[in-house]
Design a protein around this motif. Structure first.
Motif, mmCIF file in Angstrom:
data_model
loop_
_atom_site.group_PDB
_atom_site.id
_atom_site.type_symbol
_atom_site.label_atom_id
_atom_site.label_comp_id
_atom_site.label_asym_id
_atom_site.label_seq_id
_atom_site.Cartn_x
_atom_site.Cartn_y
_atom_site.Cartn_z
ATOM 1 N N TRP A 195 0.764 -1.612 -0.299
ATOM 2 C CA TRP A 195 -0.449 0.198 -0.154
ATOM 3 C C TRP A 195 0.874 1.113 0.382
ATOM 4 C CZ3 TRP A 195 -4.348 -0.846 -1.245
ATOM 5 C CH2 TRP A 195 -5.220 -2.038 -1.452
ATOM 6 N N LEU A 196 2.252 0.862 0.349
ATOM 7 C CA LEU A 196 3.236 2.429 0.351
ATOM 8 C C LEU A 196 4.141 2.580 -0.778
ATOM 9 C CD1 LEU A 196 3.540 3.122 4.181
ATOM 10 C CD2 LEU A 196 1.727 3.675 3.582
ATOM 11 N N ILE A 246 -2.160 0.994 -13.351
ATOM 12 C CA ILE A 246 -1.826 1.321 -12.042
ATOM 13 C C ILE A 246 -3.351 0.882 -11.483
ATOM 14 C CG2 ILE A 246 -3.478 3.466 -10.548
ATOM 15 C CD1 ILE A 246 -2.043 5.545 -12.600
ATOM 16 N N LEU A 247 -4.492 0.587 -12.237
ATOM 17 C CA LEU A 247 -5.472 -0.571 -11.105
ATOM 18 C C LEU A 247 -5.444 -1.856 -10.577
ATOM 19 C CD1 LEU A 247 -8.148 -0.278 -13.822
ATOM 20 C CD2 LEU A 247 -8.001 1.276 -11.482
ATOM 21 N N LEU A 248 -3.883 -2.159 -11.308
ATOM 22 C CA LEU A 248 -3.008 -2.953 -11.331
ATOM 23 C C LEU A 248 -2.768 -3.402 -9.746
ATOM 24 C CD1 LEU A 248 -2.112 -5.392 -14.740
ATOM 25 C CD2 LEU A 248 -3.513 -5.925 -12.657
ATOM 26 N N GLY A 249 -1.643 -1.982 -10.244
ATOM 27 C CA GLY A 249 -1.007 -2.146 -8.784
ATOM 28 C C GLY A 249 -1.398 -1.262 -7.379
ATOM 29 N N ALA A 250 -2.135 -1.053 -7.926
ATOM 30 C CA ALA A 250 -2.990 -1.019 -6.336
ATOM 31 C C ALA A 250 -4.683 -2.355 -5.923
ATOM 32 C CB ALA A 250 -4.160 0.427 -6.724
ATOM 33 N N ALA A 251 -4.012 -2.832 -6.598
ATOM 34 C CA ALA A 251 -5.074 -4.527 -6.183
ATOM 35 C C ALA A 251 -4.664 -5.646 -5.634
ATOM 36 C CB ALA A 251 -5.605 -4.095 -7.263
ATOM 37 N N PRO A 252 -3.498 -5.901 -4.581
ATOM 38 C CA PRO A 252 -2.965 -7.031 -4.701
ATOM 39 C C PRO A 252 -3.844 -8.006 -4.455
ATOM 40 C CG PRO A 252 -2.646 -5.639 -2.373
ATOM 41 C CD PRO A 252 -3.487 -5.140 -3.498
ATOM 42 N N CYS A 253 -2.957 -9.473 -4.600
ATOM 43 C CA CYS A 253 -4.231 -11.150 -4.917
ATOM 44 C C CYS A 253 -4.992 -10.959 -3.468
ATOM 45 C CB CYS A 253 -3.390 -12.012 -5.146
ATOM 46 S SG CYS A 253 -3.776 -13.284 -5.440
ATOM 47 N N GLN A 271 -3.094 -12.494 6.504
ATOM 48 C CA GLN A 271 -2.342 -11.436 5.731
ATOM 49 C C GLN A 271 -3.246 -10.721 4.844
ATOM 50 O OE1 GLN A 271 1.606 -13.865 4.900
ATOM 51 N NE2 GLN A 271 2.505 -12.138 5.651
ATOM 52 N N VAL A 272 -3.835 -12.590 3.920
ATOM 53 C CA VAL A 272 -5.058 -11.805 3.336
ATOM 54 C C VAL A 272 -6.299 -11.047 3.603
ATOM 55 C CG1 VAL A 272 -5.976 -12.720 1.283
ATOM 56 C CG2 VAL A 272 -4.237 -13.586 1.357
ATOM 57 N N VAL A 283 -8.914 -6.250 4.311
ATOM 58 C CA VAL A 283 -9.557 -5.139 5.053
ATOM 59 C C VAL A 283 -9.300 -3.600 4.212
ATOM 60 C CG1 VAL A 283 -9.989 -4.055 6.964
ATOM 61 C CG2 VAL A 283 -10.154 -6.421 7.252
ATOM 62 N N VAL A 284 -7.328 -3.950 4.561
ATOM 63 C CA VAL A 284 -7.274 -2.640 4.372
ATOM 64 C C VAL A 284 -7.239 -1.961 2.240
ATOM 65 C CG1 VAL A 284 -5.209 -1.458 3.406
ATOM 66 C CG2 VAL A 284 -5.261 -2.805 5.368
#
Length: 335
Positions: free
Chosen positions: A83-84, A119-126, A147-148, A153-154
């Motif tokens: 996220w950072l 950008i949309l891919l980078g902001a959506a982790p698995c 972790q998931v 939640v984040v």
């Protein structure tokens, strides 16, 4: 390891080629599979992913969940990287390649579309497939689940603001149906099924024996998923091979770079390998259902942004398998 498991990369390569051939030879079948979706979640792929996730969920010991917070470093690495760092490095790579390196190969309008998709891919982790990668690296099931879950939640609160900031668009509409349905299908239901299975088997020996029997089906599900994904996008690959390659370049650099950063941080902080490997793989993999859904809602089905998110789907499995192999080869270097 069996021959089937040892040469998994070969079977995946064959599945990719087979999917493209299937899409070209039997388009009606592929169209029928593509139509079987709810809230941008393909139900056929969802069943296969569920089958992949379920064997790992059987290994989640409810009693150990209380102790996972005693090792906060792995969770901290996951959150910081996801996220950072990840969304912003993906945006930077998109601008670098499509406004500088590849500027002579594509139009400025297409460049902006591809950057938006990245950008949309980078902001959506698995959310889902990370359970498969964790299982292939012998990850800690309970910690991976934590972790998931925290990541999801984040994502509910951070995805829209980050995307809005990077795209300069204020009316980002998060497809809540896609997000909620994916979490239910790929996390909640497999977890409940796994806990129910543990309660029926009762002893550790019986649980492990059962897992050994169902693990091969997880790999079968992975291969079948690859066939379907490449079948769904086979025509795009055949029609626009150069564009696919151009979009894949920053995605590849981002994937390997994010993994290297998270994995190195875990090593430096002396995080055990069973936690370090999944924590690095979560940030590398993407929640492509969410990225594709938002790309289509913002830019349209045939937009360059939607195409970029689809390329993320195509690149992910080969990249993740190579990282799984690397993580397994370097296991002995961790404490």
């Amino acid at each position: 390891m069996s021959i089937f498991e040892r040469y998994l990369s070969v079977w995946i390569a064959l599945a990719m080629a087979g999917g493209i051939v299937l899409g070209a030879a039997v388009p009606a079948l592929v169209d029928a599979i593509a139509a079987a979706e709810v809230a941008r979640v393909n139900l056929v792929v969802a069943v296969l992913i569920w089958a992949m996730v379920y064997p790992m969920m059987v290994g989640v010991d409810p009693g150990s969940l209380r102790g996972v917070l005693k090792q906060p470093k792995g969770l901290a690495i996951t959150l910081v990287v996801n996220w950072l760092i990840k969304p912003f490095t993906m945006a930077a790579l998109g601008v670098l390649f499509f406004e500088v390196v590849f500027a002579d190969l594509i139009t400025p309008q297409d460049a902006q579309q591809y950057i938006a998709g990245l950008i949309l891919l980078g902001a959506a982790p698995c959310t889902a497939m990370v359970f498969v990668w964790s299982q292939l690296t012998r990850g800690d099931e309970s910690y991976t689940l934590l972790q998931v879950s925290v990541n999801d939640v984040v994502m509910v609160f951070a995805f829209a603001p980050i995307v809005a900031f990077l795209l300069g668009v204020t009316d980002i509409v998060v497809p809540w149906e896609t997000l909620v349905l994916s979490v239910v299908l790929f996390v909640a239901l497999p977890l409940l099924a796994g806990l129910w299975t543990r309660s029926r088997l009762k002893t550790v020996a019986r649980i492990e024996a059962f897992r050994d029997r169902v693990k091969p089906w997880s790999v079968v599900g992975l291969i079948a998923t690859v066939v379907i994904l490449f079948g769904l996008q086979g025509q795009v690959i055949l029609d626009r091979p150069l564009v696919i390659v151009l979009i894949a370049v920053p995605i590849l650099l981002q994937s390997y770079g994010i993994f290297a950063l998270a994995y190195a941080a875990a090593y430096a902080l002396r995080v055990p390998h069973r936690i370090a490997a999944p924590c690095a793989l979560i940030g590398t993999s993407n929640f492509f259902e969410l990225a594709v859904a938002v790309a289509i809602s913002l830019f349209g089905l045939n937009s360059g942004a939607a195409l970029a998110t689809v390329v993320g789907v195509l690149v992910e499995v080969p990249v993740m398998l190579s990282l799984v192999a690397f993580a397994n080869r370097t296991r002995a270097r961790f404490a």
